[in-house]
Design an enzyme around this catalytic site. Structure first.
Site, PDB file in Angstrom:
ATOM      1  N   ASP A 126      -7.973   3.862  -3.744  1.00  0.00           N
ATOM      2  CA  ASP A 126      -9.173   4.057  -2.951  1.00  0.00           C
ATOM      3  C   ASP A 126     -10.117   4.848  -3.430  1.00  0.00           C
ATOM      4  O   ASP A 126      -9.984   5.933  -2.858  1.00  0.00           O
ATOM      5  CB  ASP A 126      -8.632   4.424  -1.208  1.00  0.00           C
TER       6      ASP A 126
ATOM      7  N   GLU B 287       2.833   5.328  -3.626  1.00  0.00           N
ATOM      8  CA  GLU B 287       3.333   6.705  -4.430  1.00  0.00           C
ATOM      9  C   GLU B 287       4.693   7.334  -4.140  1.00  0.00           C
ATOM     10  O   GLU B 287       5.323   7.400  -5.208  1.00  0.00           O
ATOM     11  CB  GLU B 287       2.130   7.522  -4.227  1.00  0.00           C
TER      12      GLU B 287
ATOM     13  N   ASP C  99       0.728  -0.922  -0.183  1.00  0.00           N
ATOM     14  CA  ASP C  99      -0.123  -0.070  -0.122  1.00  0.00           C
ATOM     15  C   ASP C  99       0.873   1.334  -0.084  1.00  0.00           C
ATOM     16  O   ASP C  99       2.247   1.305   0.169  1.00  0.00           O
ATOM     17  CB  ASP C  99      -0.866  -0.152   1.121  1.00  0.00           C
TER      18      ASP C  99
END
Length: 374
Positions: A156, A89, A86
């Site tokens: 998300d 980025e 997760d």
């Protein structure tokens, strides 16, 4: 527990996040060894999430080795073979790119390589440990991420039709970009209320689309939730409502079960597509122009696609719609998988699609086993 799950044929996936809380037992060691992303000025806090966090520097070979050794010792050696990566980025709380520096260089110059190097940690580590068939679920990607077993999901996203339509376009682009392993949170991640009839309809339409994606995967923070209170009396997170296929009422359950069975029937076809992607770089989700470049109308279509070369998929992606227009590329004969009717290519047809159905067309008589199942 992991061994018991393996005996049941279930793989355990562990979620890994790349930020390091300043209270972590690893923070000082990683900081002293230069394994963290550096801030050029100001307080060295790069993300506020349940505390003050700094990101591990995935572009640093020593960081990759350090992080993998922690994950190997605590997870891989216990039988964990898959990881959920997760925050890939990396998700700086404030995106002041000029204030951050990686081992590989200033973030404003090389920042996009972070998710690729993040996936590389686990691919290289698992490979060195003798594991084959390595795949990691990861939130974003960059050029070359596919080398490192990256299964990218689209983040998300919200539980809206607008976000749903964007997923169709995103999946097409990811395939053209050279990353065949792609998935989405079926139903969206944020905002889905399980008793809401409108959300249930959206979930069904999204689930039908997911049936014809490279990876079919349901995930989301369903509502209503319940607060989770820690030992200090603080509310930091909340549980979600049920998100199994039986959580949304009997009608929805019957439809979702039907499409799971369709997906299973496509197992051999999907595996052939994955093999073709590996050997030739062909997308699994294909823009219509990929197969029909001479048809000028195919170049402007963003809400329909080909699953492989044989199956044209046109999701219902507007609220309460029970039909839609579908363009059939010229140069082929298309069979409506719902009715069995044949249509010459080069025309637009209006297709009925009640809630339990999705418009699907089969190319030149191929995959005719699907007729009547959709």
């Amino acid at each position: 527990m992991i061994a018991e799950l393996h005996e049941m044929g279930i793989e355990t996936m562990v979620s890994i996040w790349p930020q390091v809380d300043v209270r972590s037992e690893n923070y000082e060691e990683m900081k002293q060894q230069g394994l963290l992303v550096k801030s050029n000025t100001g307080v060295d806090v790069q993300m506020l999430f349940h505390g003050n966090n700094v990101f591990m520097d995935a572009t640093n070979p020593r960081t990759r080795q350090y992080v993998w050794e922690k994950c190997r010792e605590n997870y891989a050696d216990l039988g964990v073979r898959t990881f959920w990566l997760d925050e890939a980025e990396a998700e700086f709380t404030t995106y002041d790119f000029d204030n951050y520096r990686y081992y590989a260089g200033p973030v404003e110059e090389v920042g996009n390589i972070y998710p690729r190097e993040y996936a590389r940690i686990f691919y290289d580590g698992q490979k060195a440990s003798g594991q084959e068939d390595i795949v990691s679920l990861i939130r974003c990607a960059w050029v070359g991420s596919q080398r490192y077993g990256a299964l990218v999901w689209s983040g998300d996203i919200r539980s809206t039709y607008e976000d749903f339509r964007r997923q169709i376009c995103a999946g097409i682009h990811m395939g053209l970009f050279g990353i065949p392993w792609w998935t989405t949170d079926i139903g969206g991640f944020h905002g889905g209320v399980i008793e809401d009839p409108d959300f249930r309809e959206l979930l069904v339409r999204w689930f039908q689309f997911g049936t014809f994606c490279p990876v079919m995967r349901m995930h989301g923070c369903r509502q209503p939730g319940a607060p989770i209170v820690n030992q200090a009396g603080e509310v930091r997170e909340q549980t979600g409502a049920g998100n199994e296929i039986w959580s949304f009422g009997e009608e929805v359950y019957q439809i979702l079960e039907k499409f799971i069975r369709i997906r299973e029937r496509m197992r051999d076809y999907t595996r052939d597509l994955m093999r073709e992607a590996h050997e030739k770089g062909s997308p699994v989700m294909r823009a219509l122009f990929y197969e029909f470049p001479e048809d000028r109308y195919c170049w402007d279509i963003t809400d329909a696609y080909l699953y492989g070369s044989d199956i044209l998929v046109a999701p219902i992606c507007h609220q309460h719609d029970t039909s839609r227009l579908v363009y059939l590329p010229s140069g082929a004969v298309w069979t409506d998988a719902n009715t069995g009717r044949d249509y010459p290519g080069g025309q637009t047809v209006e297709v009925e699609a009640p809630l339990a159905a999705i418009p699907v067309f089969l190319r030149d008589g191929r995959q005719d086993w699907m007729i009547g199942l959709i």
